[in-house]
Enzyme design. Structure first.
Site, PDB file in Angstrom:
ATOM      1  N   SER A 123      -2.800   8.383   4.084  1.00 33.42           N
ATOM      2  CA  SER A 123      -3.441   8.555   2.776  1.00 33.42           C
ATOM      3  C   SER A 123      -4.857   9.096   2.910  1.00 33.42           C
ATOM      4  O   SER A 123      -5.435   9.556   1.926  1.00 33.42           O
ATOM      5  CB  SER A 123      -3.491   7.215   2.028  1.00 33.42           C
ATOM      6  OG  SER A 123      -4.266   6.265   2.761  1.00 33.42           O
ATOM      7  N   HIS A 144       3.505  11.176   1.524  1.00 33.47           N
ATOM      8  CA  HIS A 144       2.625  10.081   1.118  1.00 33.47           C
ATOM      9  C   HIS A 144       3.217   9.306  -0.050  1.00 33.47           C
ATOM     10  O   HIS A 144       3.304   9.807  -1.165  1.00 33.47           O
ATOM     11  CB  HIS A 144       1.241  10.622   0.747  1.00 33.47           C
ATOM     12  CG  HIS A 144       0.277   9.556   0.361  1.00 33.47           C
ATOM     13  ND1 HIS A 144      -0.662   9.723  -0.622  1.00 33.47           N
ATOM     14  CD2 HIS A 144       0.119   8.287   0.808  1.00 33.47           C
ATOM     15  CE1 HIS A 144      -1.368   8.623  -0.745  1.00 33.47           C
ATOM     16  NE2 HIS A 144      -0.913   7.733   0.102  1.00 33.47           N
ATOM     17  N   GLU A 156       3.751  12.256  -2.660  1.00 31.81           N
ATOM     18  CA  GLU A 156       3.073  13.524  -2.424  1.00 31.81           C
ATOM     19  C   GLU A 156       3.639  14.167  -1.156  1.00 31.81           C
ATOM     20  O   GLU A 156       3.686  13.532  -0.094  1.00 31.81           O
ATOM     21  CB  GLU A 156       1.568  13.298  -2.262  1.00 31.81           C
ATOM     22  CG  GLU A 156       0.902  12.779  -3.528  1.00 31.81           C
ATOM     23  CD  GLU A 156      -0.552  12.428  -3.327  1.00 31.81           C
ATOM     24  OE1 GLU A 156      -1.344  12.650  -4.264  1.00 31.81           O
ATOM     25  OE2 GLU A 156      -0.926  11.935  -2.238  1.00 31.81           O
ATOM     26  N   ASN A 194      -5.655  10.212  -4.829  1.00 35.20           N
ATOM     27  CA  ASN A 194      -6.937   9.639  -4.423  1.00 35.20           C
ATOM     28  C   ASN A 194      -8.108  10.540  -4.814  1.00 35.20           C
ATOM     29  O   ASN A 194      -9.216  10.061  -5.053  1.00 35.20           O
ATOM     30  CB  ASN A 194      -6.937   9.381  -2.918  1.00 35.20           C
ATOM     31  CG  ASN A 194      -6.055   8.209  -2.547  1.00 35.20           C
ATOM     32  OD1 ASN A 194      -5.811   7.324  -3.361  1.00 35.20           O
ATOM     33  ND2 ASN A 194      -5.550   8.212  -1.328  1.00 35.20           N
TER      34      ASN A 194
END
Length: 505
Positions: A123, A144, A156, A194
């Site tokens: 991540s 991910h 992802e 993120n």
């Protein structure tokens, strides 16, 4: 991939929380999954833990006994890495250290067949950097997942600089076969989710550090008016301020001190004080037996309501606010100037009350601001300048609350709380689209699924209007002189052309 096709053989290496979740979702989707961890006890604990999760699903009627049994049968413990030979895809979910991942990927590349795909669940690390340890980096891809994997139905798919396109497409097919949305991402720090989440907590700290409002008031505004599931300080307390600090600092430096991601001195100060959140019993909120102690809201003053005159500087917002107040029995004055008995209300976009008073030549003592861009049927934000009289502040609070909607009073601030938070989220989302980190629809899809926002950042901008977002950001940029609030070309061009922020080119 059709259900009639033979499922490829998967493996998961690293059976912490994420590895377990990935293995469970894959096995429930019909994939045989080989499980490996350097600790044999971790492998046994992972299978036992998944069995407990499946048992709870059975008890709730979400899973039959046959389905639970067949899922467990598809989880195959392996004592050695060599036992993963013959797997079609090997997913790494070990510690977030590049040296550890390099060592593992070198070993996996020697063990796996030439057609096997190697995926990392990192991540925070670059997929390109992870793949650099391999002789064949074209078969290494980022895959991910998000915690908890069985509940967050998105993954992802991250292209390293040397990842082969067919590898990306193959992993996307497998993701969709697991009934997860597959979003394709370019290898950049934070990927989609993120990265998109970098507005929420840093901007909340910025608002708090300016003394605009107390932390619990910021939470109330953003939860109730902003539509977020949790306020930023509730979220920080849940994940732990020490963890949040590491993420904020890492991201800021990975983007070479990008002003949008700048944190606040308040963070290090509170970490040093040990105010880390729920896990220690006290963060921004206090906790009793793990339950947050509520902070009481300030009630409306028991004073008479007053007639209101609303500035027409923002005609549409003035009209909407006036109609709402009139339905609630408030007398709204017409005319180009207020009477001497009227409360003066401005409805700025990205400006503070002081600027509105100065530009519009208003009586500063009687003037307040209302965030009319935020939904007025949930919670209302009342903003006062340093010159607003206390009597007029209280009368404004009572008048705005006359219809039974709660009101939060804040100090003067460009963009209130709601506007500046939404505008910065939109700005960062547009910057991601501008950088081609992902397609606009994938940015929004991933953010909705993983962060729980009611809208993705680009749809948020469309909902309030791209032109309004540009104006808010320009006004805040002018007020602060900080490039943190600059609008990016993606946003400005679409605002000028009347296009949706989801419009790709």
């Amino acid at each position: 991939m059709n259900d009639g096709q033979e499922r490829p053989l998967l493996a998961v290496v690293g059976l912490g929380t994420m590895g377990r979740g990935i293995a469970q979702v894959a096995a429930q989707a019909g994939f045989t999954v080989r499980l490996h961890d350097r600790s044999a006890a971790a492998v046994a604990a992972a299978k036992s833990g998944i069995a407990d999760v499946l048992a709870r699903q059975r008890a709730k009627g979400r899973l039959s006994e046959v389905e639970a049994g067949s899922t467990l049968a598809r989880l195959v413990p392996c004592d050695t890495l060599e036992a993963l030979a013959g797997c079609d895809v090997i997913i790494e979910s070990i510690i977030e250290r590049l040296d550890a991942k390099h060592e593992l990927f070198r070993r996996l590349e020697a063990i796996a067949g030439s057609q096997a795909l190697l995926a990392t669940n990192t991540s925070s690390l670059s997929v390109t950097a992870v793949a650099a340890a391999c002789e064949h980096p074209q078969r290494v891809v980022g895959w991910h997942f998000f915690n908890p994997v069985p509940l967050v139905r998105v993954a992802e798919i991250v292209n390293g600089l040397r990842t082969a396109p067919e590898v990306t497409e193959r992993i996307a097919e497998l993701t969709e076969a697991m009934d997860l949305a597959a979003v394709r991402v370019r290898d950049m720090p934070g990927f989609i989710v993120n990265h998109a989440g970098r507005a929420f907590t840093p901007e909340a700290f910025r608002i708090l550090s300016e003394g605009v409002a107390e932390f619990h008031d910021i939470d109330r505004i953003l939860r109730e008016a902003g539509g977020f599931r949790m306020g930023p300080f509730e979220l920080i307390d849940m994940i732990g301020l020490d963890v949040a600090e590491l993420v904020m600092d890492s991201f800021y430096h990975q983007y070479y001190q990008e002003p949008r991601f700048r944190s606040s001195p308040l963070v290090k100060q509170r970490v040093a004080a040990g105010l880390l959140g729920r896990k220690v019993g006290h963060g921004f909120y206090a906790y009793a037996d793990g339950v947050r102690v509520a902070v009481e809201a300030t009630p409306a003053p028991s004073v008479p309501t007053v007639p209101v005159w609303i500035s027409e500087a923002e005609p549409e917002l003035a009209r909407e606010l006036g109609e709402v107040l009139e339905r609630e029995g408030v007398r709204v004055e017409a005319g180009t100037v207020p009477s001497t008995q009227a409360l003066i209300v401005v409805t700025p976009l990205g400006q503070d009350v002081s600027t509105c008073v100065s530009e519009q030549d208003l009586d500063a003592v009687r003037t307040v601001g209302v965030d009319a861009l935020a939904p007025l049927d949930r919670r209302r934000t009342l903003m006062c300048s340093p010159a607003t009289g206390a009597v007029w502040r209280d009368a404004a609070h009572a008048t705005l609350a006359a219809g039974g909607i709660p009101v939060t009073v804040i100090r003067d601030s460009p963009g209130f709380v709601f506007q500046r938070m939404w505008a910065l989220i939109v700005a960062i989302g547009c910057e991601m689209a501008q950088q081609r980190i992902a397609a606009p629809e994938d940015i929004d899809r991933a953010v909705r699924a993983a962060l729980g926002y009611s809208l993705g950042p680009l749809a948020m901008g469309d909902a309030l209007g791209p032109e309004r977002m540009v104006r808010i950001l320009h006004h805040m940029h002018a007020a602060y002189g900080d490039p943190r609030y600059r609008p990016c070309p993606w946003l400005e061009r679409r605002a000028k052309l009347g296009l949706s922020l989801l419009h790709n080119d």
